[in-house]
Design a protein around this motif. Structure first.
Motif, short mmCIF file in Angstrom:
data_model
loop_
_atom_site.label_atom_id
_atom_site.label_comp_id
_atom_site.label_asym_id
_atom_site.label_seq_id
_atom_site.Cartn_x
_atom_site.Cartn_y
_atom_site.Cartn_z
N TYR A 235 4.60 -60.46 57.84
CA TYR A 235 5.57 -60.27 58.91
C TYR A 235 6.96 -60.02 58.31
O TYR A 235 7.68 -59.12 58.74
CB TYR A 235 5.60 -61.48 59.85
N GLN A 236 7.33 -60.80 57.31
CA GLN A 236 8.64 -60.61 56.67
C GLN A 236 8.75 -59.22 56.05
O GLN A 236 9.80 -58.58 56.11
CB GLN A 236 8.87 -61.70 55.62
N TYR B 113 11.97 -73.34 63.71
CA TYR B 113 11.81 -71.90 63.89
C TYR B 113 10.79 -71.34 62.90
O TYR B 113 9.93 -70.53 63.27
CB TYR B 113 13.16 -71.19 63.73
N THR C 205 2.79 -68.38 64.83
CA THR C 205 2.68 -67.19 65.67
C THR C 205 2.09 -66.01 64.92
O THR C 205 1.16 -65.36 65.40
CB THR C 205 4.07 -66.82 66.25
N SER D 121 7.29 -69.46 63.66
CA SER D 121 7.02 -68.14 63.11
C SER D 121 5.70 -68.11 62.36
O SER D 121 4.87 -67.22 62.55
CB SER D 121 8.17 -67.72 62.18
N GLU E 120 11.70 -66.90 71.26
CA GLU E 120 11.79 -68.28 70.75
C GLU E 120 13.23 -68.62 70.38
O GLU E 120 13.71 -69.72 70.65
CB GLU E 120 10.86 -68.47 69.54
N LEU E 121 13.93 -67.69 69.74
CA LEU E 121 15.33 -67.93 69.40
C LEU E 121 16.17 -68.17 70.66
O LEU E 121 17.05 -69.02 70.68
CB LEU E 121 15.90 -66.77 68.59
N HIS F 294 9.45 -63.70 68.57
CA HIS F 294 10.46 -64.39 67.77
C HIS F 294 11.81 -64.38 68.49
O HIS F 294 12.51 -65.40 68.53
CB HIS F 294 10.59 -63.75 66.39
N ARG F 295 12.17 -63.25 69.06
CA ARG F 295 13.43 -63.17 69.81
C ARG F 295 13.42 -64.16 70.98
O ARG F 295 14.38 -64.89 71.20
CB ARG F 295 13.64 -61.75 70.34
N LEU G 179 5.27 -59.14 67.62
CA LEU G 179 5.68 -60.38 66.98
C LEU G 179 7.19 -60.60 67.06
O LEU G 179 7.66 -61.72 67.28
CB LEU G 179 5.22 -60.40 65.52
N SER G 180 7.96 -59.54 66.88
CA SER G 180 9.42 -59.69 66.92
C SER G 180 9.91 -60.06 68.32
O SER G 180 10.87 -60.82 68.45
CB SER G 180 10.09 -58.42 66.41
N PRO H 146 2.72 -64.98 57.14
CA PRO H 146 4.18 -64.97 57.28
C PRO H 146 4.85 -63.95 56.34
O PRO H 146 5.81 -63.29 56.72
CB PRO H 146 4.58 -66.40 56.93
#
Length: 150
Positions: A51-52, A33, A40, A37, A129-130, A126-127, A122-123, A48
């Motif tokens: 993004y965080q 993951y 991406t 991230s 991908e999860l 990520h969602r 981006l989120s 990264p």
């Protein structure tokens, strides 16, 4: 006299082969993951850490902004490191600083519209991908803990 055991040295129930496999599977899921991230966000022109930072701001409980100290805590970084990160993100137009409503010593950090847009795109990735990963990031269930709590 024997030295006192630290928390890491406390006598623990030995792990089974299945325990090691569950830990390894979980660790692999985390790394997979994180790699997704990192790739991406970089392909969208952010680091990264940026993004965080954006996610920590948007996801801050109860409001749409945070102070530098709160961000340092959320990101588990030193205050000066967060300052440098905020400076770079502000230079890119992703966020801005504003006066704190009740503390003249503190500064509010808020997302800008471009920051909101980048974070939203981006989120969503990520969602998704999860969702694709399914149970790969499910914490192993060992039932009862050594102290008797479930």
């Amino acid at each position: 006299m024997q030295p006192k055991a630290t928390d890491d040295e406390q006598v623990a129930e030995p792990l089974t082969k299945a325990d090691f496999e569950a830990l390894a599977r979980f660790r692999f899921g985390i790394r997979r993951y994180l790699r997704f991230s990192e790739q991406t966000v970089r392909s969208h022109g952010l680091t990264p850490q940026q993004y965080q930072l954006l996610l920590a701001l948007k996801g801050f409980p109860g409001r749409e902004w945070a102070t530098m100290s709160e961000l340092a805590d959320r990101l588990q970084l030193r205050h000066h490191s967060v300052g440098e990160l905020v400076n770079r993100a502000q230079a890119q137009g992703l966020l801005h600083r504003a006066a704190h409503p009740s503390d003249a010593r503190a500064v509010r950090v808020e997302l800008t519209q471009p920051g909101q847009s980048a974070l939203g795109r981006l989120s969503a990735l990520h969602r998704d991908e999860l969702r694709r990963m399914g149970t790969a990031l499910t914490v192993p269930d060992w039932g009862e803990t050594p102290d008797g709590a479930a």
